[in-house]
Scaffold this motif. Structure first.
Motif, PDB file in Angstrom:
ATOM      1  N   LEU A   1       4.385 -15.937 -30.833  1.00  0.00           N
ATOM      2  CA  LEU A   1       3.224 -15.089 -31.101  1.00  0.00           C
ATOM      3  C   LEU A   1       3.053 -13.956 -30.096  1.00  0.00           C
ATOM      4  CD1 LEU A   1       0.529 -17.613 -32.364  1.00  0.00           C
ATOM      5  CD2 LEU A   1       2.175 -16.253 -33.652  1.00  0.00           C
ATOM      6  N   ILE A   2       3.347 -14.196 -28.822  1.00  0.00           N
ATOM      7  CA  ILE A   2       3.208 -13.111 -27.843  1.00  0.00           C
ATOM      8  C   ILE A   2       4.207 -11.986 -28.110  1.00  0.00           C
ATOM      9  CG2 ILE A   2       3.426 -12.500 -25.396  1.00  0.00           C
ATOM     10  CD1 ILE A   2       2.101 -15.096 -24.679  1.00  0.00           C
ATOM     11  N   PRO A   3       5.525 -12.282 -28.257  1.00  0.00           N
ATOM     12  CA  PRO A   3       6.449 -11.192 -28.625  1.00  0.00           C
ATOM     13  C   PRO A   3       6.090 -10.538 -29.950  1.00  0.00           C
ATOM     14  CG  PRO A   3       7.677 -13.082 -27.827  1.00  0.00           C
ATOM     15  CD  PRO A   3       6.259 -13.535 -27.987  1.00  0.00           C
ATOM     16  N   LEU A   4       5.666 -11.357 -30.936  1.00  0.00           N
ATOM     17  CA  LEU A   4       5.299 -10.777 -32.229  1.00  0.00           C
ATOM     18  C   LEU A   4       4.078  -9.874 -32.097  1.00  0.00           C
ATOM     19  CD1 LEU A   4       6.089 -10.716 -35.189  1.00  0.00           C
ATOM     20  CD2 LEU A   4       4.609 -12.693 -35.579  1.00  0.00           C
ATOM     21  N   SER A   5       3.125 -10.239 -31.247  1.00  0.00           N
ATOM     22  CA  SER A   5       1.950  -9.390 -31.009  1.00  0.00           C
ATOM     23  C   SER A   5       2.359  -8.066 -30.369  1.00  0.00           C
ATOM     24  CB  SER A   5       0.946 -10.116 -30.107  1.00  0.00           C
ATOM     25  OG  SER A   5       0.495 -11.312 -30.712  1.00  0.00           O
ATOM     26  N   VAL A   6       3.291  -8.129 -29.407  1.00  0.00           N
ATOM     27  CA  VAL A   6       3.802  -6.901 -28.777  1.00  0.00           C
ATOM     28  C   VAL A   6       4.449  -6.004 -29.821  1.00  0.00           C
ATOM     29  CG1 VAL A   6       5.484  -5.986 -27.130  1.00  0.00           C
ATOM     30  CG2 VAL A   6       4.096  -7.986 -26.521  1.00  0.00           C
ATOM     31  N   ILE A   7       5.225  -6.616 -30.722  1.00  0.00           N
ATOM     32  CA  ILE A   7       5.909  -5.852 -31.774  1.00  0.00           C
ATOM     33  C   ILE A   7       4.898  -5.205 -32.716  1.00  0.00           C
ATOM     34  CG2 ILE A   7       7.399  -6.064 -33.798  1.00  0.00           C
ATOM     35  CD1 ILE A   7       8.909  -8.293 -32.236  1.00  0.00           C
ATOM     36  N   ILE A   8       3.884  -5.974 -33.133  1.00  0.00           N
ATOM     37  CA  ILE A   8       2.882  -5.444 -34.063  1.00  0.00           C
ATOM     38  C   ILE A   8       2.099  -4.296 -33.426  1.00  0.00           C
ATOM     39  CG2 ILE A   8       0.740  -5.992 -35.283  1.00  0.00           C
ATOM     40  CD1 ILE A   8       1.896  -8.811 -35.742  1.00  0.00           C
ATOM     41  N   VAL A   9       1.666  -4.480 -32.176  1.00  0.00           N
ATOM     42  CA  VAL A   9       0.924  -3.419 -31.482  1.00  0.00           C
ATOM     43  C   VAL A   9       1.806  -2.183 -31.301  1.00  0.00           C
ATOM     44  CG1 VAL A   9      -0.172  -2.778 -29.304  1.00  0.00           C
ATOM     45  CG2 VAL A   9      -0.641  -5.017 -30.315  1.00  0.00           C
ATOM     46  N   SER A  10       3.063  -2.390 -30.917  1.00  0.00           N
ATOM     47  CA  SER A  10       3.984  -1.264 -30.710  1.00  0.00           C
ATOM     48  C   SER A  10       4.166  -0.464 -31.993  1.00  0.00           C
ATOM     49  CB  SER A  10       5.332  -1.771 -30.204  1.00  0.00           C
ATOM     50  OG  SER A  10       5.210  -2.397 -28.945  1.00  0.00           O
ATOM     51  N   TYR A  11       4.394  -1.162 -33.106  1.00  0.00           N
ATOM     52  CA  TYR A  11       4.636  -0.449 -34.361  1.00  0.00           C
ATOM     53  C   TYR A  11       3.356   0.144 -34.946  1.00  0.00           C
ATOM     54  CZ  TYR A  11       9.578  -1.297 -34.787  1.00  0.00           C
ATOM     55  OH  TYR A  11      10.935  -1.260 -34.583  1.00  0.00           O
ATOM     56  N   THR A  12       2.223  -0.447 -34.644  1.00  0.00           N
ATOM     57  CA  THR A  12       0.959   0.178 -35.050  1.00  0.00           C
ATOM     58  C   THR A  12       0.792   1.531 -34.364  1.00  0.00           C
ATOM     59  OG1 THR A  12      -0.077  -1.997 -35.380  1.00  0.00           O
ATOM     60  CG2 THR A  12      -1.542  -0.102 -35.118  1.00  0.00           C
ATOM     61  N   CYS A  13       1.062   1.577 -33.068  1.00  0.00           N
ATOM     62  CA  CYS A  13       0.992   2.845 -32.324  1.00  0.00           C
ATOM     63  C   CYS A  13       2.060   3.826 -32.801  1.00  0.00           C
ATOM     64  CB  CYS A  13       1.151   2.579 -30.828  1.00  0.00           C
ATOM     65  SG  CYS A  13      -0.163   1.590 -30.097  1.00  0.00           S
ATOM     66  N   ILE A  14       3.264   3.300 -33.100  1.00  0.00           N
ATOM     67  CA  ILE A  14       4.344   4.171 -33.571  1.00  0.00           C
ATOM     68  C   ILE A  14       3.974   4.818 -34.901  1.00  0.00           C
ATOM     69  CG2 ILE A  14       6.690   4.141 -34.516  1.00  0.00           C
ATOM     70  CD1 ILE A  14       7.357   2.046 -32.347  1.00  0.00           C
ATOM     71  N   ILE A  15       3.478   4.014 -35.844  1.00  0.00           N
ATOM     72  CA  ILE A  15       3.117   4.543 -37.163  1.00  0.00           C
ATOM     73  C   ILE A  15       1.999   5.578 -37.035  1.00  0.00           C
ATOM     74  CG2 ILE A  15       2.083   3.930 -39.390  1.00  0.00           C
ATOM     75  CD1 ILE A  15       3.569   1.234 -39.149  1.00  0.00           C
ATOM     76  N   ARG A  16       1.022   5.280 -36.206  1.00  0.00           N
ATOM     77  CA  ARG A  16      -0.088   6.218 -36.005  1.00  0.00           C
ATOM     78  C   ARG A  16       0.420   7.543 -35.428  1.00  0.00           C
ATOM     79  NH1 ARG A  16      -4.337   3.737 -32.240  1.00  0.00           N
ATOM     80  NH2 ARG A  16      -4.388   2.233 -33.970  1.00  0.00           N
ATOM     81  N   THR A  17       1.346   7.458 -34.464  1.00  0.00           N
ATOM     82  CA  THR A  17       1.876   8.675 -33.840  1.00  0.00           C
ATOM     83  C   THR A  17       2.752   9.468 -34.804  1.00  0.00           C
ATOM     84  OG1 THR A  17       1.881   7.605 -31.667  1.00  0.00           O
ATOM     85  CG2 THR A  17       3.266   9.561 -31.929  1.00  0.00           C
ATOM     86  N   VAL A  18       3.584   8.761 -35.564  1.00  0.00           N
ATOM     87  CA  VAL A  18       4.509   9.448 -36.479  1.00  0.00           C
ATOM     88  C   VAL A  18       3.745  10.147 -37.604  1.00  0.00           C
ATOM     89  CG1 VAL A  18       6.347   9.065 -38.168  1.00  0.00           C
ATOM     90  CG2 VAL A  18       6.463   7.954 -35.937  1.00  0.00           C
ATOM     91  N   LEU A  19       2.690   9.529 -38.087  1.00  0.00           N
ATOM     92  CA  LEU A  19       1.917  10.140 -39.170  1.00  0.00           C
ATOM     93  C   LEU A  19       1.238  11.440 -38.751  1.00  0.00           C
ATOM     94  CD1 LEU A  19       0.294   7.004 -40.870  1.00  0.00           C
ATOM     95  CD2 LEU A  19       2.239   8.365 -41.667  1.00  0.00           C
ATOM     96  N   LEU A  20       1.064  11.625 -37.437  1.00  0.00           N
ATOM     97  CA  LEU A  20       0.456  12.862 -36.924  1.00  0.00           C
ATOM     98  C   LEU A  20       1.476  13.989 -36.779  1.00  0.00           C
ATOM     99  CD1 LEU A  20      -1.923  11.390 -34.184  1.00  0.00           C
ATOM    100  CD2 LEU A  20      -2.532  12.207 -36.478  1.00  0.00           C
ATOM    101  N   ILE A  21       2.772  13.658 -36.911  1.00  0.00           N
ATOM    102  CA  ILE A  21       3.810  14.692 -36.816  1.00  0.00           C
ATOM    103  C   ILE A  21       3.745  15.579 -38.056  1.00  0.00           C
ATOM    104  CG2 ILE A  21       6.298  15.111 -36.693  1.00  0.00           C
ATOM    105  CD1 ILE A  21       6.591  12.429 -35.257  1.00  0.00           C
TER     106      ILE A  21
END
Length: 335
Positions: free
Chosen positions: A224-244
């Motif tokens: 769960l801890i690595p999976l949480s890191v992955i989910i948070v990372s990709y949430t930030c990635i998707i948010r950043t990419v959509l602003l491009i």
């Protein structure tokens, strides 16, 4: 033609007779895939081919990353570690499985069983952490590109990779130490093709509650801890990419994450199904099928996923193949 299933039951019956006055087990019987002799021969060929293909694929990826300067980047540094890990990962279970297909004896000593369990758990835990590290790398590259060279410096990458390996092997020490101290009663028949946690817990004749709790808590921590890191990372990635603003730039940014995300979905889906449970698993035949996915199929598919979904790896591989083919054509024209 002798039926292999009958052989397995005869072996198990002998174990019962030998151990009816003995409450401690010194070896186990791995049932594997009991079926007819002809089908076992076919399974042997299939698993051997998959094993050799997987080892070759991962060796090719490691060689590409080491020998090509354009792949000397943090993302490929971690990919090289993942390729090495999966070559080790499949080597923990499949060679023993291949042996059970060709010899009548399915036994494995207690020490060998614990060693197999230790390295298997260690590599699973290491892969969980390493996939989280790779997600963080993509987050740093896309969400904070100006700080990326400092955040993912060679020293930082080495520390993250080393930490992944150390954490995985330390967690495995904790889990296996509790399991190995249990008393196991006969018959020591494991309805699996390798020594796994749930089948071993099912064989224990002692109070296994503490071992189950330790296994459950450590599994949640590891998953769960690595999976949480992955989910948070990709949430930030998707948010950043959509602003491009440019669609082409968005597509390029997403393409660097697609292969890693595919591997994460396959790996964590299977491992969460298998290990994030508060009690020993009872559907053992289903366990074997799911185990094949993440112990054999996933290590085979991952190199394809990374090569086919990553343009830079594909270009490097094609360049190497073309450079090897060019001398051959020159040599042929000389003749």
């Amino acid at each position: 033609m002798e039926n292999s299933l009958g052989v397995e039951h005869n072996v198990a019956f002998k174990v019962i007779m030998v151990q009816e006055n003995d409450t401690h087990i010194h070896e186990f019987i791995l049932l594997g895939f009991p079926t007819t002799t002809e089908l076992q021969a076919l399974l042997f060929v299939i698993f051997l081919a998959v094993y050799l293909l997987t080892i070759t694929e991962n060796i090719v990826i490691i060689a590409l990353i080491i020998t090509n300067h354009q792949l000397h980047k943090p993302m490929y540094f971690f990919l090289g570690h993942l390729a090495f890990l999966e070559a080790c990962y499949i080597s923990v279970t499949v060679p023993k499985l291949l042996v059970t297909f060709v010899v009548r004896s399915k036994s494995i000593s207690f020490t060998s069983c614990m060693a197999q369990l230790y390295f298997f758990i260690a590599l699973v835990c290491t892969e969980c952490v390493l996939l989280a590290v790779m997600a963080y790398d993509r987050y740093a590259a896309i969400c904070a590109p100006l700080h990326y060279p400092l955040t993912m410096s060679p020293r930082a990458c080495l520390r993250l990779a080393t930490g992944s390996w150390l954490l995985g092997f330390l967690i495995s020490v904790l889990k296996v130490s509790f399991i190995s101290q249990l008393s196991f009663c006969g018959p020591g028949v494991i309805n699996h093709f390798y020594c796994d946690i749930s089948p071993l817990l099912n064989l224990s004749c002692a109070n296994r509650r503490l071992a189950e709790v330790v296994d459950f808590i450590s599994a949640l921590f590891t998953l769960l801890i690595p999976l949480s890191v992955i989910i948070v990372s990709y949430t930030c990635i998707i948010r950043t990419v959509l602003l491009i603003p440019k669609a082409q730039s968005r597509k390029r940014a997403f393409s660097t994450c697609a292969s890693h995300l595919a591997v994460v979905v396959i790996f964590f889906s299977a491992t969460l199904f298998m290990y994030a449970r508060p009690r020993s698993v009872n559907s053992r035949d289903l366990n074997k099928l799911v185990s094949i996915i993440y112990t054999i199929v996933t290590p085979m598919l991952n190199p394809f996923i990374y090569c086919l979904r990553n343009q830079e790896v594909k270009d490097t591989l094609l360049k190497v193949l073309c450079s090897r083919a060019a001398p051959s054509r020159v040599s042929a024209s000389d003749h």
